[in-house]
Design a protein around this motif. Structure first.
Motif, PDB file in Angstrom:
ATOM      1  N   HIS A   1      84.981  69.336   1.365  1.00  0.00           N
ATOM      2  CA  HIS A   1      83.707  69.919   0.973  1.00  0.00           C
ATOM      3  C   HIS A   1      82.703  69.833   2.124  1.00  0.00           C
ATOM      4  O   HIS A   1      82.944  69.155   3.122  1.00  0.00           O
ATOM      5  CB  HIS A   1      83.144  69.203  -0.265  1.00  0.00           C
ATOM      6  CG  HIS A   1      82.839  67.751  -0.025  1.00  0.00           C
ATOM      7  ND1 HIS A   1      83.818  66.789   0.070  1.00  0.00           N
ATOM      8  CD2 HIS A   1      81.664  67.097   0.147  1.00  0.00           C
ATOM      9  CE1 HIS A   1      83.265  65.609   0.300  1.00  0.00           C
ATOM     10  NE2 HIS A   1      81.950  65.769   0.351  1.00  0.00           N
ATOM     11  N   ILE A   2      81.582  70.525   1.966  1.00  0.00           N
ATOM     12  CA  ILE A   2      80.449  70.433   2.883  1.00  0.00           C
ATOM     13  C   ILE A   2      79.219  70.038   2.073  1.00  0.00           C
ATOM     14  O   ILE A   2      79.286  69.920   0.855  1.00  0.00           O
ATOM     15  CB  ILE A   2      80.210  71.754   3.644  1.00  0.00           C
ATOM     16  CG1 ILE A   2      79.850  72.871   2.656  1.00  0.00           C
ATOM     17  CG2 ILE A   2      81.429  72.137   4.483  1.00  0.00           C
ATOM     18  CD1 ILE A   2      79.409  74.156   3.334  1.00  0.00           C
ATOM     19  N   HIS A   3      78.085  69.843   2.756  1.00  0.00           N
ATOM     20  CA  HIS A   3      76.836  69.475   2.091  1.00  0.00           C
ATOM     21  C   HIS A   3      75.787  70.544   2.393  1.00  0.00           C
ATOM     22  O   HIS A   3      75.084  70.453   3.405  1.00  0.00           O
ATOM     23  CB  HIS A   3      76.343  68.115   2.585  1.00  0.00           C
ATOM     24  CG  HIS A   3      77.201  66.966   2.181  1.00  0.00           C
ATOM     25  ND1 HIS A   3      76.693  65.740   1.814  1.00  0.00           N
ATOM     26  CD2 HIS A   3      78.552  66.835   2.089  1.00  0.00           C
ATOM     27  CE1 HIS A   3      77.683  64.909   1.513  1.00  0.00           C
ATOM     28  NE2 HIS A   3      78.822  65.561   1.683  1.00  0.00           N
ATOM     29  N   PRO A   4      75.633  71.544   1.542  1.00  0.00           N
ATOM     30  CA  PRO A   4      74.657  72.615   1.799  1.00  0.00           C
ATOM     31  C   PRO A   4      73.218  72.098   1.762  1.00  0.00           C
ATOM     32  O   PRO A   4      72.917  71.051   1.184  1.00  0.00           O
ATOM     33  CB  PRO A   4      74.908  73.607   0.659  1.00  0.00           C
ATOM     34  CG  PRO A   4      76.237  73.237   0.086  1.00  0.00           C
ATOM     35  CD  PRO A   4      76.385  71.770   0.310  1.00  0.00           C
ATOM     36  N   ASN A   5      72.324  72.863   2.381  1.00  0.00           N
ATOM     37  CA  ASN A   5      70.876  72.619   2.325  1.00  0.00           C
ATOM     38  C   ASN A   5      70.463  71.288   2.942  1.00  0.00           C
ATOM     39  O   ASN A   5      69.474  70.669   2.519  1.00  0.00           O
ATOM     40  CB  ASN A   5      70.370  72.703   0.884  1.00  0.00           C
ATOM     41  CG  ASN A   5      70.706  74.026   0.217  1.00  0.00           C
ATOM     42  OD1 ASN A   5      70.568  75.086   0.831  1.00  0.00           O
ATOM     43  ND2 ASN A   5      71.177  73.976  -1.016  1.00  0.00           N
ATOM     44  N   ALA A   6      71.205  70.831   3.924  1.00  0.00           N
ATOM     45  CA  ALA A   6      70.850  69.618   4.662  1.00  0.00           C
ATOM     46  C   ALA A   6      71.228  69.828   6.120  1.00  0.00           C
ATOM     47  O   ALA A   6      71.948  70.779   6.457  1.00  0.00           O
ATOM     48  CB  ALA A   6      71.555  68.400   4.075  1.00  0.00           C
ATOM     49  N   VAL A   7      70.740  68.949   7.006  1.00  0.00           N
ATOM     50  CA  VAL A   7      71.089  69.070   8.421  1.00  0.00           C
ATOM     51  C   VAL A   7      71.973  67.923   8.894  1.00  0.00           C
ATOM     52  O   VAL A   7      72.836  68.097   9.746  1.00  0.00           O
ATOM     53  CB  VAL A   7      69.823  69.171   9.307  1.00  0.00           C
ATOM     54  CG1 VAL A   7      69.075  70.461   9.023  1.00  0.00           C
ATOM     55  CG2 VAL A   7      68.898  67.969   9.126  1.00  0.00           C
ATOM     56  N   ILE A   8      71.747  66.728   8.342  1.00  0.00           N
ATOM     57  CA  ILE A   8      72.591  65.570   8.643  1.00  0.00           C
ATOM     58  C   ILE A   8      73.080  64.997   7.326  1.00  0.00           C
ATOM     59  O   ILE A   8      72.306  64.800   6.392  1.00  0.00           O
ATOM     60  CB  ILE A   8      71.831  64.478   9.427  1.00  0.00           C
ATOM     61  CG1 ILE A   8      71.437  64.982  10.817  1.00  0.00           C
ATOM     62  CG2 ILE A   8      72.682  63.211   9.550  1.00  0.00           C
ATOM     63  CD1 ILE A   8      70.574  63.998  11.593  1.00  0.00           C
ATOM     64  N   SER A   9      74.367  64.736   7.238  1.00  0.00           N
ATOM     65  CA  SER A   9      74.933  64.040   6.092  1.00  0.00           C
ATOM     66  C   SER A   9      75.673  62.808   6.596  1.00  0.00           C
ATOM     67  O   SER A   9      76.008  62.715   7.783  1.00  0.00           O
ATOM     68  CB  SER A   9      75.885  64.950   5.315  1.00  0.00           C
ATOM     69  OG  SER A   9      75.182  66.048   4.762  1.00  0.00           O
ATOM     70  N   GLY A  10      75.925  61.888   5.699  1.00  0.00           N
ATOM     71  CA  GLY A  10      76.615  60.691   6.146  1.00  0.00           C
ATOM     72  C   GLY A  10      76.993  59.784   5.006  1.00  0.00           C
ATOM     73  O   GLY A  10      76.692  60.039   3.838  1.00  0.00           O
ATOM     74  N   THR A  11      77.650  58.705   5.388  1.00  0.00           N
ATOM     75  CA  THR A  11      78.087  57.697   4.434  1.00  0.00           C
ATOM     76  C   THR A  11      77.940  56.318   5.053  1.00  0.00           C
ATOM     77  O   THR A  11      78.293  56.110   6.222  1.00  0.00           O
ATOM     78  CB  THR A  11      79.546  57.917   4.006  1.00  0.00           C
ATOM     79  OG1 THR A  11      79.666  59.198   3.379  1.00  0.00           O
ATOM     80  CG2 THR A  11      80.001  56.860   3.031  1.00  0.00           C
ATOM     81  N   TYR A  12      77.397  55.403   4.262  1.00  0.00           N
ATOM     82  CA  TYR A  12      77.378  53.988   4.626  1.00  0.00           C
ATOM     83  C   TYR A  12      78.420  53.299   3.743  1.00  0.00           C
ATOM     84  O   TYR A  12      78.441  53.490   2.519  1.00  0.00           O
ATOM     85  CB  TYR A  12      75.995  53.378   4.385  1.00  0.00           C
ATOM     86  CG  TYR A  12      76.009  51.866   4.487  1.00  0.00           C
ATOM     87  CD1 TYR A  12      76.032  51.239   5.721  1.00  0.00           C
ATOM     88  CD2 TYR A  12      76.051  51.073   3.339  1.00  0.00           C
ATOM     89  CE1 TYR A  12      76.078  49.861   5.826  1.00  0.00           C
ATOM     90  CE2 TYR A  12      76.095  49.695   3.427  1.00  0.00           C
ATOM     91  CZ  TYR A  12      76.109  49.098   4.681  1.00  0.00           C
ATOM     92  OH  TYR A  12      76.159  47.734   4.776  1.00  0.00           O
ATOM     93  N   TYR A  13      79.270  52.487   4.353  1.00  0.00           N
ATOM     94  CA  TYR A  13      80.385  51.882   3.634  1.00  0.00           C
ATOM     95  C   TYR A  13      80.054  50.444   3.245  1.00  0.00           C
ATOM     96  O   TYR A  13      79.778  49.602   4.097  1.00  0.00           O
ATOM     97  CB  TYR A  13      81.660  51.946   4.481  1.00  0.00           C
ATOM     98  CG  TYR A  13      82.110  53.372   4.663  1.00  0.00           C
ATOM     99  CD1 TYR A  13      82.974  53.969   3.764  1.00  0.00           C
ATOM    100  CD2 TYR A  13      81.602  54.143   5.698  1.00  0.00           C
ATOM    101  CE1 TYR A  13      83.352  55.292   3.895  1.00  0.00           C
ATOM    102  CE2 TYR A  13      81.971  55.484   5.843  1.00  0.00           C
ATOM    103  CZ  TYR A  13      82.845  56.039   4.946  1.00  0.00           C
ATOM    104  OH  TYR A  13      83.208  57.358   5.061  1.00  0.00           O
ATOM    105  N   VAL A  14      80.083  50.198   1.946  1.00  0.00           N
ATOM    106  CA  VAL A  14      79.767  48.878   1.406  1.00  0.00           C
ATOM    107  C   VAL A  14      81.025  48.021   1.314  1.00  0.00           C
ATOM    108  O   VAL A  14      81.021  46.845   1.680  1.00  0.00           O
ATOM    109  CB  VAL A  14      79.105  49.023   0.021  1.00  0.00           C
ATOM    110  CG1 VAL A  14      78.805  47.647  -0.575  1.00  0.00           C
ATOM    111  CG2 VAL A  14      77.837  49.860   0.120  1.00  0.00           C
ATOM    112  N   ALA A  15      82.119  48.588   0.821  1.00  0.00           N
ATOM    113  CA  ALA A  15      83.382  47.867   0.674  1.00  0.00           C
ATOM    114  C   ALA A  15      84.537  48.807   0.976  1.00  0.00           C
ATOM    115  O   ALA A  15      84.610  49.904   0.424  1.00  0.00           O
ATOM    116  CB  ALA A  15      83.516  47.293  -0.733  1.00  0.00           C
ATOM    117  N   THR A  16      85.432  48.377   1.861  1.00  0.00           N
ATOM    118  CA  THR A  16      86.598  49.183   2.229  1.00  0.00           C
ATOM    119  C   THR A  16      87.843  48.291   2.197  1.00  0.00           C
ATOM    120  O   THR A  16      88.346  47.880   3.240  1.00  0.00           O
ATOM    121  CB  THR A  16      86.432  49.798   3.638  1.00  0.00           C
ATOM    122  OG1 THR A  16      86.188  48.732   4.578  1.00  0.00           O
ATOM    123  CG2 THR A  16      85.274  50.776   3.682  1.00  0.00           C
ATOM    124  N   PRO A  17      88.352  47.993   1.010  1.00  0.00           N
ATOM    125  CA  PRO A  17      89.544  47.147   0.930  1.00  0.00           C
ATOM    126  C   PRO A  17      90.738  47.789   1.630  1.00  0.00           C
ATOM    127  O   PRO A  17      90.799  49.007   1.779  1.00  0.00           O
ATOM    128  CB  PRO A  17      89.778  47.022  -0.582  1.00  0.00           C
ATOM    129  CG  PRO A  17      89.060  48.177  -1.188  1.00  0.00           C
ATOM    130  CD  PRO A  17      87.897  48.449  -0.298  1.00  0.00           C
TER     131      PRO A  17
END
Length: 213
Positions: free
Chosen positions: A124-140
């Motif tokens: 997927h993409i993120h319409p109507n934005a210029v920067i998208s991202g993710t912060y990872y809290v837990a990655t087992p």
């Protein structure tokens, strides 16, 4: 007298149209990250509207995407996270050589994701934005990467197959395997996906969109 064959000029290969992915590790203290994990799991139990939306749309696990749009106001811990992300989004915008015209990246939406074993998120993409991202809290272990797709892929009508193993810059789908407290940023038009979560524990993250304001 025979003519001399001119010496061939050296060839040059130019690399153009870079797609820049921004990664920063340990962007907040561990204590804050632990608090975010507790909040995320609490929301995954108490957010009835969010759980209802997930069930209706077949979303694996829990997301606050359609139910809570004020996490940074509602919980100081998310507010502190946003302040940390703000700095990185500004650095990323400058690295992209954007003409900000007196503006700066500003968070437009932010939501929690709790993905259990067997969950995935399709491309997927993120319409109507210029920067998208993710912060990872837990990655087992086994929770899998985020995978970015070459934005030119749909135009490669007759491109021959490439030899393996391929350098990362030539791959059509490139995985990044983040750790807890990792921040990933990309331009919002870039297609990406989250493969199947094979971990026994929950893959917990906070996703967001930024606009210029």
């Amino acid at each position: 007298m025979p003519e001399k064959t001119p010496k061939a000029a050296a060839a040059t290969i130019h690399e153009l149209f870079a797609t820049r992915i921004y990664r920063a590790d340990t962007i907040v203290p561990e204590r804050l990250n632990n608090a975010l994990e507790v909040l995320a799991m609490s929301l995954a139990v108490d957010d009835a509207a969010g759980l209802k939306w997930c069930e209706k749309h077949g979303y694996p696990g829990y997301t606050s995407y359609a139910s809570l749009n004020d996490l940074a106001w509602r919980f100081p811990e998310f507010g502190r996270l946003v302040k940390a992300i703000d700095r990185h989004c500004l650095a990323y915008a400058r690295a992209l050589h954007w003409n900000l015209r007196g503006m700066k990246p500003k968070v437009d939406s932010l939501w929690v994701n709790v993905m259990p074993e067997g969950g995935a998120h399709s491309s997927h993409i993120h319409p109507n934005a210029v920067i998208s991202g993710t912060y990872y809290v837990a990655t087992p272990e086994g929770s899998g990467p985020i995978v970015y797709e070459d934005p030119r892929l749909g135009l490669m009508m007759a491109a021959p197959p490439r030899r393996e193993p391929l350098p990362r810059g030539f791959q059509s789908h490139v995985p990044f395997r983040p750790a807890a407290r990792t921040l990933m940023l990309w331009e919002s038009w870039l297609r990406h996906e989250v493969p199947l979560n094979r971990a026994e524990g929950n893959r917990i993250s906070v996703s967001f969109n930024y606009v210029l304001a």
